[in-house]
Design a protein around this motif. Sequence first.
Motif, PDB file in Angstrom:
ATOM      1  N   GLY A 488       0.790  -1.224   0.000  1.00  0.00           N
ATOM      2  CA  GLY A 488       0.000   0.000   0.000  1.00  0.00           C
ATOM      3  C   GLY A 488       0.821   1.272   0.000  1.00  0.00           C
ATOM      4  N   ARG A 489       2.083   1.190  -0.441  1.00  0.00           N
ATOM      5  CA  ARG A 489       2.942   2.377  -0.406  1.00  0.00           C
ATOM      6  C   ARG A 489       3.326   2.852  -1.804  1.00  0.00           C
ATOM      7  N   GLY A 490       2.561   2.430  -2.824  1.00  0.00           N
ATOM      8  CA  GLY A 490       2.757   3.006  -4.145  1.00  0.00           C
ATOM      9  C   GLY A 490       3.312   2.077  -5.202  1.00  0.00           C
ATOM     10  N   SER A 491       3.710   0.865  -4.845  1.00  0.00           N
ATOM     11  CA  SER A 491       4.226  -0.074  -5.831  1.00  0.00           C
ATOM     12  C   SER A 491       3.102  -0.983  -6.321  1.00  0.00           C
ATOM     13  N   ASP A 492       2.695  -0.817  -7.585  1.00  0.00           N
ATOM     14  CA  ASP A 492       1.665  -1.688  -8.145  1.00  0.00           C
ATOM     15  C   ASP A 492       2.125  -3.139  -8.155  1.00  0.00           C
ATOM     16  N   CYS A 493       3.414  -3.349  -8.379  1.00  0.00           N
ATOM     17  CA  CYS A 493       3.986  -4.688  -8.419  1.00  0.00           C
ATOM     18  C   CYS A 493       3.802  -5.389  -7.074  1.00  0.00           C
ATOM     19  N   VAL A 494       4.152  -4.689  -5.982  1.00  0.00           N
ATOM     20  CA  VAL A 494       4.000  -5.256  -4.641  1.00  0.00           C
ATOM     21  C   VAL A 494       2.533  -5.506  -4.338  1.00  0.00           C
ATOM     22  N   ASP A 495       1.711  -4.499  -4.564  1.00  0.00           N
ATOM     23  CA  ASP A 495       0.298  -4.614  -4.203  1.00  0.00           C
ATOM     24  C   ASP A 495      -0.396  -5.725  -4.985  1.00  0.00           C
ATOM     25  N   THR A 496      -0.077  -5.860  -6.268  1.00  0.00           N
ATOM     26  CA  THR A 496      -0.693  -6.908  -7.082  1.00  0.00           C
ATOM     27  C   THR A 496      -0.302  -8.291  -6.581  1.00  0.00           C
ATOM     28  N   ALA A 497       0.973  -8.458  -6.240  1.00  0.00           N
ATOM     29  CA  ALA A 497       1.442  -9.756  -5.748  1.00  0.00           C
ATOM     30  C   ALA A 497       0.749 -10.131  -4.437  1.00  0.00           C
ATOM     31  N   ILE A 498       0.631  -9.168  -3.521  1.00  0.00           N
ATOM     32  CA  ILE A 498      -0.009  -9.445  -2.228  1.00  0.00           C
ATOM     33  C   ILE A 498      -1.505  -9.658  -2.402  1.00  0.00           C
ATOM     34  N   ASN A 499      -2.150  -8.833  -3.212  1.00  0.00           N
ATOM     35  CA  ASN A 499      -3.589  -8.992  -3.431  1.00  0.00           C
ATOM     36  C   ASN A 499      -3.909 -10.360  -4.039  1.00  0.00           C
ATOM     37  N   THR A 500      -3.106 -10.779  -5.002  1.00  0.00           N
ATOM     38  CA  THR A 500      -3.327 -12.088  -5.635  1.00  0.00           C
ATOM     39  C   THR A 500      -3.209 -13.207  -4.609  1.00  0.00           C
ATOM     40  N   TYR A 501      -2.229 -13.089  -3.747  1.00  0.00           N
ATOM     41  CA  TYR A 501      -2.053 -14.096  -2.697  1.00  0.00           C
ATOM     42  C   TYR A 501      -3.251 -14.118  -1.752  1.00  0.00           C
ATOM     43  N   LEU A 502      -3.694 -12.940  -1.310  1.00  0.00           N
ATOM     44  CA  LEU A 502      -4.811 -12.879  -0.374  1.00  0.00           C
ATOM     45  C   LEU A 502      -6.111 -13.363  -1.003  1.00  0.00           C
ATOM     46  N   LEU A 503      -6.314 -13.085  -2.276  1.00  0.00           N
ATOM     47  CA  LEU A 503      -7.580 -13.400  -2.917  1.00  0.00           C
ATOM     48  C   LEU A 503      -7.615 -14.799  -3.517  1.00  0.00           C
ATOM     49  N   GLU A 504      -6.463 -15.272  -3.988  1.00  0.00           N
ATOM     50  CA  GLU A 504      -6.431 -16.555  -4.677  1.00  0.00           C
ATOM     51  C   GLU A 504      -5.605 -17.610  -3.943  1.00  0.00           C
ATOM     52  N   GLY A 505      -4.839 -17.197  -2.954  1.00  0.00           N
ATOM     53  CA  GLY A 505      -4.013 -18.147  -2.218  1.00  0.00           C
ATOM     54  C   GLY A 505      -2.726 -18.517  -2.912  1.00  0.00           C
ATOM     55  N   THR A 506      -2.395 -17.811  -3.998  1.00  0.00           N
ATOM     56  CA  THR A 506      -1.191 -18.116  -4.771  1.00  0.00           C
ATOM     57  C   THR A 506      -0.116 -17.080  -4.492  1.00  0.00           C
ATOM     58  N   PRO A 507       0.962 -17.458  -3.814  1.00  0.00           N
ATOM     59  CA  PRO A 507       2.030 -16.490  -3.563  1.00  0.00           C
ATOM     60  C   PRO A 507       2.847 -16.228  -4.818  1.00  0.00           C
ATOM     61  N   PRO A 508       3.543 -15.099  -4.892  1.00  0.00           N
ATOM     62  CA  PRO A 508       4.455 -14.877  -6.025  1.00  0.00           C
ATOM     63  C   PRO A 508       5.607 -15.863  -5.956  1.00  0.00           C
ATOM     64  N   ARG A 509       6.325 -15.987  -7.050  1.00  0.00           N
ATOM     65  CA  ARG A 509       7.495 -16.868  -7.022  1.00  0.00           C
ATOM     66  C   ARG A 509       8.476 -16.356  -5.979  1.00  0.00           C
ATOM     67  N   ASP A 510       9.130 -17.285  -5.315  1.00  0.00           N
ATOM     68  CA  ASP A 510      10.108 -16.919  -4.292  1.00  0.00           C
ATOM     69  C   ASP A 510      11.220 -16.089  -4.926  1.00  0.00           C
ATOM     70  N   GLY A 511      11.521 -14.944  -4.322  1.00  0.00           N
ATOM     71  CA  GLY A 511      12.574 -14.080  -4.838  1.00  0.00           C
ATOM     72  C   GLY A 511      12.097 -12.996  -5.782  1.00  0.00           C
ATOM     73  N   LYS A 512      10.797 -12.882  -6.003  1.00  0.00           N
ATOM     74  CA  LYS A 512      10.276 -11.836  -6.884  1.00  0.00           C
ATOM     75  C   LYS A 512      10.682 -10.466  -6.357  1.00  0.00           C
ATOM     76  N   ARG A 513      11.086  -9.577  -7.265  1.00  0.00           N
ATOM     77  CA  ARG A 513      11.523  -8.233  -6.892  1.00  0.00           C
ATOM     78  C   ARG A 513      10.647  -7.192  -7.577  1.00  0.00           C
ATOM     79  N   CYS A 514      10.337  -6.136  -6.850  1.00  0.00           N
ATOM     80  CA  CYS A 514       9.504  -5.042  -7.341  1.00  0.00           C
ATOM     81  C   CYS A 514      10.191  -3.718  -7.060  1.00  0.00           C
ATOM     82  N   SER A 515       9.811  -2.716  -7.804  1.00  0.00           N
ATOM     83  CA  SER A 515      10.326  -1.365  -7.526  1.00  0.00           C
ATOM     84  C   SER A 515       9.186  -0.365  -7.627  1.00  0.00           C
TER      85      SER A 515
END
Length: 515
Positions: A488-515
């Motif tokens: 929630g601090r401005g990174s669409d990449c971070v927010d999308t990864a977390i939202n997908t996990y919370l809504l679908e139960g699928t975490p991002p690949r281990d080691g994913k990096r966002c900016s």
Amino acid sequence: MDSRRLLRTTAVALASAGLILSGCSGGSDAAAPRGTAQGRSAPSAAPEALKEFYAQKLKWRDCGVEGFQCATLRAPLDYAKPDGEEIELAVSRVRATGPGKRIGSLLVNPGGPGGSAVGYLQAYAGIGYPAPVRARYDMVAVDPRGVARSEPVECLTGPQMDAYTQVDQTPDDAAETDALSAAFKDFAAGCAKRSGKVLPHVSTVETARDMDVLRAVLGDERLSYVGASYGTFLGATYAELFPDRVGRLVLDGAMDPSLPALDLNRDQTAGFETAFRAFAADCVGRPDCPLGTGSVPAAGEALKKFFRAVDAEPLPTGESRKLGESLATTGVIAAMYDEGAWPQLREALAQAKGGRGAGLLALADSYYEREPDGEYANLMAANAAVNCLDLPAAYRGPADAAKAVPSFEKASPVFGRGLAWAALNCTYWPSPATGRPHRITAEGAAPILVVGTTRDPATPYKWAESLAAQLSSGTLLTYEGDGHTAYGRGSDCVDTAINTYLLEGTPPRDGKRCS
């Protein structure tokens, strides 16, 4: 500063004065239970001695804050004596808004320890989390035992806290060392006098057990949770205690549970140095930078020179309190939590350069959650109470602190000396530590998402790397950026990864990096 393990989200650190803290009381309807996750066995049943607590019904009522309901959860004061005294915990929720099928409850904790989860929910999470998440989860918070509205730990009066926050934390001689030790002793004695009953029972383990009671009472077979900062240690502790009850856990701005108190304090000191360098690099490129327009090291020297100056001669602030070194340092550190506060810090430092300390004092007050009327939230009391139970003290006495100063100054030339001495607070704590540093693996838990920010001041990035590696099901998501926590601090990449996990139960690949 009272304790360097004051870990909380940006929203808590910088906007605490605006939190809506409504009274919570009892009405009726618990959330409908979720079905057992496909392919996984049902969680184990509650212990017989605790069934009364696990079977209780919450009585929900309007909080007085639009859209939010409140209730009171009962838990044993001492889980080793479930038939003994009880403690009452404040709970709040906002129901899932739809559309879409409700997933369950999403518990949130902003960190601290000592941050009000109820206040955080009502002021931010319950209205500011992404709409798709709020649509499908009931957003829920419980103030941890000893915090805010859950039988808060109390230690000092407002005027006593004013004096406490101004004590010199960079002692130059034996008299100043004695004065600092006396301040910590008086703080601890005040806690014992005013909160002696609850003081031995506010550990993270006990709070995690409270969370499991709440999970069951809400009707959820597994816990879904977003914990920020210290809240990551709370979430990891829950996973360690109840691995088969882990649902979707997001641990944002992670702590490393394997480190002793001295290492945690020193690592965090290095984190604030990293954050300051980022601030300084931005500042010196501006023609009006109050720390000069030279190099980052030169800016650090300028700030140290300023701290020495206000140590010798505190600045007027427009009120009875003056800005000495302790409050000035706290004000600067408060702004390190979020790069959005950098303009405010530049203005406050420029004002101080002109002989007025009001700007830095305001930042320090936001950090300490001091109200305009001179009263303080119980953040600092609860922070010390939890930290000093969770780990043995960093030092046996002032001599140990003095010996540690060089290593802290190596970690942070700017903040090291003061933060080395700040770690003395638990030395005099009246309740013995019940926790020990250890690795948390949570064998058998569902995938857990650990989030780390590369230039996080309060929870250094290497802590997130370590926790993700310790957890048997840990997945690391990295945000390459500044500030404390990432969601929630401005990174669409971070927010999308977390939202997908919370809504679908699928975490991002281990080691994913966002900016």
